[in-house]
Design an enzyme around this catalytic site. Sequence first.
Site, PDB file in Angstrom:
ATOM      1  N   GLY A 130      22.917  30.851  12.809  1.00  0.00           N
ATOM      2  CA  GLY A 130      24.266  30.339  13.057  1.00  0.00           C
ATOM      3  C   GLY A 130      24.224  29.069  13.878  1.00  0.00           C
ATOM      4  N   ASN A 131      25.365  28.701  14.458  1.00  0.00           N
ATOM      5  CA  ASN A 131      25.438  27.537  15.333  1.00  0.00           C
ATOM      6  C   ASN A 131      26.473  27.800  16.420  1.00  0.00           C
ATOM      7  OD1 ASN A 131      28.098  26.590  14.288  1.00  0.00           O
ATOM      8  ND2 ASN A 131      26.912  26.268  12.417  1.00  0.00           N
ATOM      9  N   TYR A 132      26.680  26.808  17.276  1.00  0.00           N
ATOM     10  CA  TYR A 132      27.505  27.005  18.461  1.00  0.00           C
ATOM     11  C   TYR A 132      28.993  26.709  18.250  1.00  0.00           C
ATOM     12  CZ  TYR A 132      23.024  27.115  20.923  1.00  0.00           C
ATOM     13  OH  TYR A 132      21.763  27.432  21.347  1.00  0.00           O
ATOM     14  N   SER A 133      29.425  26.474  17.032  1.00  0.00           N
ATOM     15  CA  SER A 133      30.827  26.146  16.801  1.00  0.00           C
ATOM     16  C   SER A 133      31.730  27.314  17.203  1.00  0.00           C
ATOM     17  CB  SER A 133      31.061  25.805  15.327  1.00  0.00           C
ATOM     18  OG  SER A 133      32.441  25.629  15.078  1.00  0.00           O
ATOM     19  N   ALA A 188      31.556  24.023  10.736  1.00  0.00           N
ATOM     20  CA  ALA A 188      30.125  23.727  10.879  1.00  0.00           C
ATOM     21  C   ALA A 188      29.367  24.693   9.959  1.00  0.00           C
ATOM     22  CB  ALA A 188      29.692  23.892  12.332  1.00  0.00           C
TER      23      ALA A 188
END
Length: 417
Positions: A224-227, A292
């Site tokens: 995943g990512n930090y969005s 994102a």
Amino acid sequence: MAFLVFSGGLFPIIFIMLKGKHIILGISGSIAAYKAATLIRLLVKEGAEVKVVMTPLAKEFITPLTLATLSKNPILVDFYNPENGDWHSHVSLGLWADLLLIAPATANTIGKMVAGIADNLLLTTYLSAKCPVAVAPAMDLDMYRHPATQRNLNVLKSYGNWIIEPEEGELASGLSGKGRMEEPEKIVAFLSTLWQEKKDLTGKKVLLTAGPTYERIDPVRFIGNYSTGKMGFALAEEFAARGAEVILIAGPVNLKTISAAIRRVDVVSAGEMFEQVMQFADQCDIVVSCAAVADFTPKEKSGTKIKRGKMDLNLELQPTQDIAAELGRRKKAGQLLIGFALETDDEACNAVLKLRKKNLDLIVLNSLRDKGAGFGGDTNKVTVIDRKEQQFAYDLKSKQEVATDIVDRIVDLLQVK
């Protein structure tokens, strides 16, 4: 037409939008509480229904009887009134109100609002309110310009609260400077503008993506990512406030929508987001790819939890479907496509390349090198670039204010098309 200047912009002096509005006036313990009497009188004169919530200390500066007479409503101070058995529900107050105005707002009350402290009825009402909130600070000049107070005011702005800047002038301490609560007439003029919403997108349909995607490795792990989705959700509310019908395709985020004009579709993976976007894209006049989306997903997904072993784990990835590129390929006549680019180097060059490659009309660039921009925070700093490679750079602002800037730019482009 005359104009007033407040934090956030210029507002015309017209008292025409308050009739029938439900306004909670919160009064904290300041000498400026005497101005509440005039403020209530003006609001009632313009047709608003006013309920007053006072902090216990505020009663030392102005009597509840005076305010009850002017507002024609009982004054609320405590959670429970032992004399008649009434229970004052902060939740019900928050649902009733079209606006919560805290005037005067002391440094103490502002600090508690930022910290989420709920030790009186006014603060619990603030934390429960689903309506817009306006704050009119009142304090001595040294308190007002103290770094802690300025930080707290900036945090409230980042929450989307309106700050009605105090005036400069003689203060109760005998000093002269900034800290006087704005005059009631100007506060009422400001409030009237809150319902003068731009409806420049009435009849338009907007498709918007927001948040991250999670690409499953096994039942308990993902890429995943930090969005957080905050920018996308702020855009959705801005589009809806300006008359558009909004379809919001949201990745896994802990956010809620407010406007009834937003239809929310929740997804988890890039594949799910691709399917939902393609289902709705042809129906929409404007498509904004703010999410994102993961560029890669595991080629093989384990059905059981992968156990720690002695050998290294090799994870083979494959590209996800490029949503923005496919939208550009399918783009219909008159449709606007807007993308986002979060870059770390050669920012403008990379953003323009993405705009060209994916057939976008606008691209919103932000850089991780800009303090306060990017994932996670409540602020952003963006540059909007169009097909002519014109760049429109904006200062660091709350994401709500950034959303307004972006939508303004989209509306300008619609008018040209």
